[in-house]
Design a protein around this motif. Structure first.
Motif, PDB file in Angstrom:
ATOM      1  N   VAL A  57       3.020  15.422  -3.389  1.00 43.84           N
ATOM      2  CA  VAL A  57       3.017  14.533  -4.557  1.00 43.84           C
ATOM      3  C   VAL A  57       1.651  14.621  -5.230  1.00 43.84           C
ATOM      4  O   VAL A  57       0.615  14.531  -4.562  1.00 43.84           O
ATOM      5  N   THR A  58       1.634  14.797  -6.534  1.00 44.45           N
ATOM      6  CA  THR A  58       0.362  14.861  -7.259  1.00 44.45           C
ATOM      7  C   THR A  58      -0.205  13.455  -7.429  1.00 44.45           C
ATOM      8  O   THR A  58       0.532  12.451  -7.394  1.00 44.45           O
ATOM      9  N   GLU A  59      -1.515  13.386  -7.637  1.00 47.67           N
ATOM     10  CA  GLU A  59      -2.165  12.088  -7.850  1.00 47.67           C
ATOM     11  C   GLU A  59      -1.606  11.398  -9.092  1.00 47.67           C
ATOM     12  O   GLU A  59      -1.399  10.168  -9.102  1.00 47.67           O
ATOM     13  N   GLU A  60      -1.333  12.176 -10.142  1.00 41.26           N
ATOM     14  CA  GLU A  60      -0.805  11.610 -11.377  1.00 41.26           C
ATOM     15  C   GLU A  60       0.559  10.973 -11.157  1.00 41.26           C
ATOM     16  O   GLU A  60       0.823   9.850 -11.622  1.00 41.26           O
ATOM     17  N   ASP A  61       1.449  11.677 -10.433  1.00 46.50           N
ATOM     18  CA  ASP A  61       2.777  11.136 -10.160  1.00 46.50           C
ATOM     19  C   ASP A  61       2.693   9.881  -9.292  1.00 46.50           C
ATOM     20  O   ASP A  61       3.438   8.913  -9.496  1.00 46.50           O
ATOM     21  N   ALA A  62       1.786   9.906  -8.327  1.00 45.67           N
ATOM     22  CA  ALA A  62       1.633   8.752  -7.437  1.00 45.67           C
ATOM     23  C   ALA A  62       1.123   7.537  -8.209  1.00 45.67           C
ATOM     24  O   ALA A  62       1.634   6.420  -8.037  1.00 45.67           O
ATOM     25  N   GLU A  63       0.130   7.732  -9.069  1.00 45.69           N
ATOM     26  CA  GLU A  63      -0.401   6.621  -9.854  1.00 45.69           C
ATOM     27  C   GLU A  63       0.660   6.063 -10.795  1.00 45.69           C
ATOM     28  O   GLU A  63       0.746   4.847 -11.008  1.00 45.69           O
ATOM     29  N   ALA A  64       1.463   6.961 -11.370  1.00 46.81           N
ATOM     30  CA  ALA A  64       2.529   6.515 -12.274  1.00 46.81           C
ATOM     31  C   ALA A  64       3.558   5.676 -11.520  1.00 46.81           C
ATOM     32  O   ALA A  64       4.024   4.641 -12.022  1.00 46.81           O
ATOM     33  N   PHE A  65       3.889   6.107 -10.312  1.00 43.13           N
ATOM     34  CA  PHE A  65       4.845   5.348  -9.497  1.00 43.13           C
ATOM     35  C   PHE A  65       4.264   3.980  -9.118  1.00 43.13           C
ATOM     36  O   PHE A  65       4.947   2.955  -9.188  1.00 43.13           O
ATOM     37  N   CYS A  66       2.986   3.973  -8.724  1.00 47.61           N
ATOM     38  CA  CYS A  66       2.339   2.703  -8.349  1.00 47.61           C
ATOM     39  C   CYS A  66       2.313   1.731  -9.522  1.00 47.61           C
ATOM     40  O   CYS A  66       2.560   0.523  -9.356  1.00 47.61           O
TER      41      CYS A  66
ATOM     42  N   THR B 140       0.853  -1.185   0.000  1.00 51.46           N
ATOM     43  CA  THR B 140       0.000   0.000   0.000  1.00 51.46           C
ATOM     44  C   THR B 140       0.889   1.235   0.000  1.00 51.46           C
ATOM     45  O   THR B 140       1.795   1.349   0.838  1.00 51.46           O
ATOM     46  N   ILE B 141       0.632   2.139  -0.927  1.00 47.58           N
ATOM     47  CA  ILE B 141       1.433   3.353  -1.070  1.00 47.58           C
ATOM     48  C   ILE B 141       0.561   4.557  -0.741  1.00 47.58           C
ATOM     49  O   ILE B 141      -0.458   4.801  -1.395  1.00 47.58           O
ATOM     50  N   TYR B 142       0.939   5.285   0.312  1.00 52.57           N
ATOM     51  CA  TYR B 142       0.227   6.502   0.707  1.00 52.57           C
ATOM     52  C   TYR B 142       1.057   7.695   0.243  1.00 52.57           C
ATOM     53  O   TYR B 142       2.204   7.866   0.677  1.00 52.57           O
TER      54      TYR B 142
ATOM     55  N   PHE C 156       6.907  -5.716  -9.356  1.00 54.77           N
ATOM     56  CA  PHE C 156       6.603  -6.699  -8.307  1.00 54.77           C
ATOM     57  C   PHE C 156       5.251  -7.340  -8.631  1.00 54.77           C
ATOM     58  O   PHE C 156       4.233  -7.058  -8.011  1.00 54.77           O
ATOM     59  N   THR C 157       5.254  -8.219  -9.623  1.00 46.65           N
ATOM     60  CA  THR C 157       4.013  -8.781 -10.149  1.00 46.65           C
ATOM     61  C   THR C 157       3.324  -9.734  -9.175  1.00 46.65           C
ATOM     62  O   THR C 157       2.129 -10.014  -9.323  1.00 46.65           O
ATOM     63  N   SER C 158       4.038 -10.250  -8.194  1.00 43.53           N
ATOM     64  CA  SER C 158       3.433 -11.209  -7.261  1.00 43.53           C
ATOM     65  C   SER C 158       2.649 -10.517  -6.148  1.00 43.53           C
ATOM     66  O   SER C 158       1.977 -11.182  -5.354  1.00 43.53           O
ATOM     67  N   CYS C 159       2.729  -9.177  -6.060  1.00 41.40           N
ATOM     68  CA  CYS C 159       2.064  -8.426  -4.991  1.00 41.40           C
ATOM     69  C   CYS C 159       0.847  -7.674  -5.516  1.00 41.40           C
ATOM     70  O   CYS C 159       0.817  -7.234  -6.671  1.00 41.40           O
ATOM     71  N   GLU C 160      -0.129  -7.532  -4.624  1.00 38.53           N
ATOM     72  CA  GLU C 160      -1.275  -6.677  -4.919  1.00 38.53           C
ATOM     73  C   GLU C 160      -0.956  -5.258  -4.461  1.00 38.53           C
ATOM     74  O   GLU C 160      -0.383  -5.071  -3.383  1.00 38.53           O
ATOM     75  N   PHE C 161      -1.314  -4.249  -5.263  1.00 36.84           N
ATOM     76  CA  PHE C 161      -0.967  -2.865  -4.940  1.00 36.84           C
ATOM     77  C   PHE C 161      -2.209  -2.016  -4.714  1.00 36.84           C
ATOM     78  O   PHE C 161      -3.218  -2.164  -5.405  1.00 36.84           O
ATOM     79  N   GLU C 162      -2.095  -1.116  -3.734  1.00 37.16           N
ATOM     80  CA  GLU C 162      -3.123  -0.102  -3.507  1.00 37.16           C
ATOM     81  C   GLU C 162      -2.424   1.252  -3.407  1.00 37.16           C
ATOM     82  O   GLU C 162      -1.345   1.358  -2.810  1.00 37.16           O
ATOM     83  N   CYS C 163      -3.033   2.279  -3.977  1.00 35.89           N
ATOM     84  CA  CYS C 163      -2.483   3.638  -3.932  1.00 35.89           C
ATOM     85  C   CYS C 163      -3.498   4.547  -3.251  1.00 35.89           C
ATOM     86  O   CYS C 163      -4.639   4.658  -3.701  1.00 35.89           O
ATOM     87  N   GLN C 164      -3.113   5.154  -2.136  1.00 38.94           N
ATOM     88  CA  GLN C 164      -4.028   5.970  -1.340  1.00 38.94           C
ATOM     89  C   GLN C 164      -3.468   7.383  -1.147  1.00 38.94           C
ATOM     90  O   GLN C 164      -2.259   7.557  -0.991  1.00 38.94           O
ATOM     91  N   ASN C 165      -4.371   8.363  -1.131  1.00 33.65           N
ATOM     92  CA  ASN C 165      -3.968   9.745  -0.848  1.00 33.65           C
ATOM     93  C   ASN C 165      -3.865   9.929   0.660  1.00 33.65           C
ATOM     94  O   ASN C 165      -4.877   9.992   1.361  1.00 33.65           O
ATOM     95  N   GLY C 166      -2.642   9.999   1.179  1.00 28.28           N
ATOM     96  CA  GLY C 166      -2.438  10.198   2.619  1.00 28.28           C
ATOM     97  C   GLY C 166      -2.475  11.671   3.007  1.00 28.28           C
ATOM     98  O   GLY C 166      -2.910  12.027   4.095  1.00 28.28           O
ATOM     99  N   GLY C 167      -1.984  12.518   2.114  1.00 33.71           N
ATOM    100  CA  GLY C 167      -1.958  13.959   2.390  1.00 33.71           C
ATOM    101  C   GLY C 167      -0.990  14.351   3.479  1.00 33.71           C
ATOM    102  O   GLY C 167      -1.039  15.474   3.994  1.00 33.71           O
ATOM    103  N   GLN C 168      -0.059  13.453   3.838  1.00 29.47           N
ATOM    104  CA  GLN C 168       0.852  13.737   4.943  1.00 29.47           C
ATOM    105  C   GLN C 168       1.944  14.730   4.531  1.00 29.47           C
ATOM    106  O   GLN C 168       2.386  14.729   3.395  1.00 29.47           O
ATOM    107  N   PRO C 169       2.347  15.618   5.448  1.00 32.10           N
ATOM    108  CA  PRO C 169       3.481  16.507   5.175  1.00 32.10           C
ATOM    109  C   PRO C 169       4.791  15.743   5.374  1.00 32.10           C
ATOM    110  O   PRO C 169       4.797  14.637   5.908  1.00 32.10           O
ATOM    111  N   ILE C 170       5.870  16.352   4.954  1.00 31.72           N
ATOM    112  CA  ILE C 170       7.243  15.854   5.175  1.00 31.72           C
ATOM    113  C   ILE C 170       7.559  14.603   4.356  1.00 31.72           C
ATOM    114  O   ILE C 170       8.588  14.540   3.691  1.00 31.72           O
ATOM    115  N   TYR C 171       6.691  13.599   4.411  1.00 28.53           N
ATOM    116  CA  TYR C 171       6.965  12.340   3.731  1.00 28.53           C
ATOM    117  C   TYR C 171       6.282  12.310   2.362  1.00 28.53           C
ATOM    118  O   TYR C 171       5.060  12.373   2.269  1.00 28.53           O
TER     119      TYR C 171
END
Length: 399
Positions: A361-370, A354-356, A377-392
């Protein structure tokens, strides 16, 4: 300050990180505050209401006292300026100005220093002070504040605080009269997206906090009271906050409190998801702790100084991938460093990633990274979530 500067030589871990002792730095700030107070620096201090005085009576008491203070302000304008003297200023210049200014005001400060004279006076007619000063030279840094107006504004602020406090007390009283529910959950979170995720999976109360803003024991106790449950689980989601949560647990009198030792937000999310209402409180504590132990976390952020950690040389501005027990990767690019961190975390037993993504980070950049990570990593299931956290930039969870 000298001893503080030497603390990296006293503790190897400080020297390795390139920082001074934080507690010592805090003590220096306290001492500086004392010095500013002795110098008479004005600080707007929040009005404190004695608990035994309540409701409208408290508001009337504060307003009445404030009105008396406003009436007691004999000279209404705090006037400050610097005279750039045409002739060298001496003790005679100081005394002449003091003698005159004392006839039009009080709270005098007159300091002559070579070619300048610093003036501070409370008066009802700043123009008279300025006219007198102009006979000695030109003026600079003129500052005139209406103290009565400032006092009135402070009274309004105090009244608003009192009203808010009264409303909060009434709401708390109403809450206490309601029957307590069996279980409640408190999560420490930062970022609108992460807070919404916690609320969506059952958190009753969110305490704003994180790496740069740790909540206090008092914050925890207030949250426990507001949740109004027989048993409350606290999810600190940061190793630096666990101690405050444990202290709140020991001070809570009529609520059974469990501190789930979550050190990262992904651990806290996993722990809360695995709460089972049909289990006992102790069994849930064991299950939540067990499940979050299978979570690996990487936090992608930037370096604020040059340092060396875990054998890696890090320059100010570098991108770091920080894992549960040390540094995972260092680089110049956010996505590349995040991907390298993932490679260190994913193994044959990994199933869910899971990637927060954070506020920078823009939604487009995050989706592209995911998407890029999914392909590697084809053996893993992926989720991309908007965390909105500062610093990280990213918080990455691997289960």
């Amino acid at each position: 300050e000298y001893v503080l500067s030497q603390t990296p030589e006293m503790l190897p871990v400080l020297k390795e990180a390139g920082v001074v002792d934080s507690g010592g730095q805090g003590l220096i700030q306290v001492i500086k505050g004392c010095i500013e107070g002795l110098k008479g620096k004005v600080v707007d201090i929040d009005a404190a209401v004695t608990p035994s005085v309540s409701g409208n009576r408290a508001a009337k008491t504060a307003t009445g006292a404030g009105s008396t203070q406003a009436a007691d302000i004999r000279f209404g304008y705090c006037t400050e300026f610097i005279i750039n003297a045409e002739k060298p200023a001496d003790e005679t210049t100081e005394q002449e100005l003091k003698d005159y200014l004392s006839t039009i005001g009080d709270s005098l400060v007159v300091v002559a220093d070579d070619d300048i004279v610093k003036i501070h006076v409370h008066t009802n007619d700043p123009g008279l002070a300025i006219q007198k000063a102009l006979t000695y030279g030109s003026l600079s840094r003129i500052k005139i504040d209406n103290m009565r107006e400032e006092h009135q504004e402070k009274l309004i602020k105090d009244s608003e605080r009192l009203a808010a406090q009264q409303k909060a007390e009434e709401e708390a009283k109403e809450k206490k009269e309601e029957p307590r529910k069996k279980y409640g959950f408190i999560a420490v979170s930062v970022g609108e997206g992460l807070s919404e995720i916690f609320k969506g999976i059952g958190a009753d109360y969110i305490i704003e906090g994180g790496q740069t803003m740790n909540p206090s024991t008092e914050d925890m106790l207030e949250a426990i009271e507001k949740v109004h449950a027989e048993t409350v689980y606290i999810l600190p989601n940061n190793k630096n906050i666990i101690l405050a949560a444990e202290q709140a647990k020991s001070l809570s009198e009529d609520t059974k409190v469990y501190v789930v030792p979550s050190k990262t937000v992904p651990q806290g999310i996993t722990a809360l998801i695995n709460f089972a209402p049909d289990l006992t409180a102790e069994e849930n504590m064991e299950q939540m702790s067990e499940e979050m132990s299978h979570v690996k976390t990487a936090q992608i952020t930037y370096a604020v100084r040059n340092t060396s950690i875990d054998g890696m040389e890090i320059a100010e501005g570098d991108i770091m991938g920080i894992g549960d027990s040390g540094m995972l990767a260092v680089g110049k690019n956010i996505e590349e460093t995040a991907m390298e961190s993932l490679r260190k975390m994913v193994d044959d037993e990994s199933e869910l990633v899971t990637i927060y993504y954070g506020e920078d980070v823009t939604e487009e950049d995050a989706e592209a990274f995911c998407e890029k990570a999914r392909k590697e990593f084809t053996s893993c299931e992926f989720e991309c979530q908007n965390g909105g956290q500062p610093i990280y930039y990213y918080m990455i969870s691997v289960e």
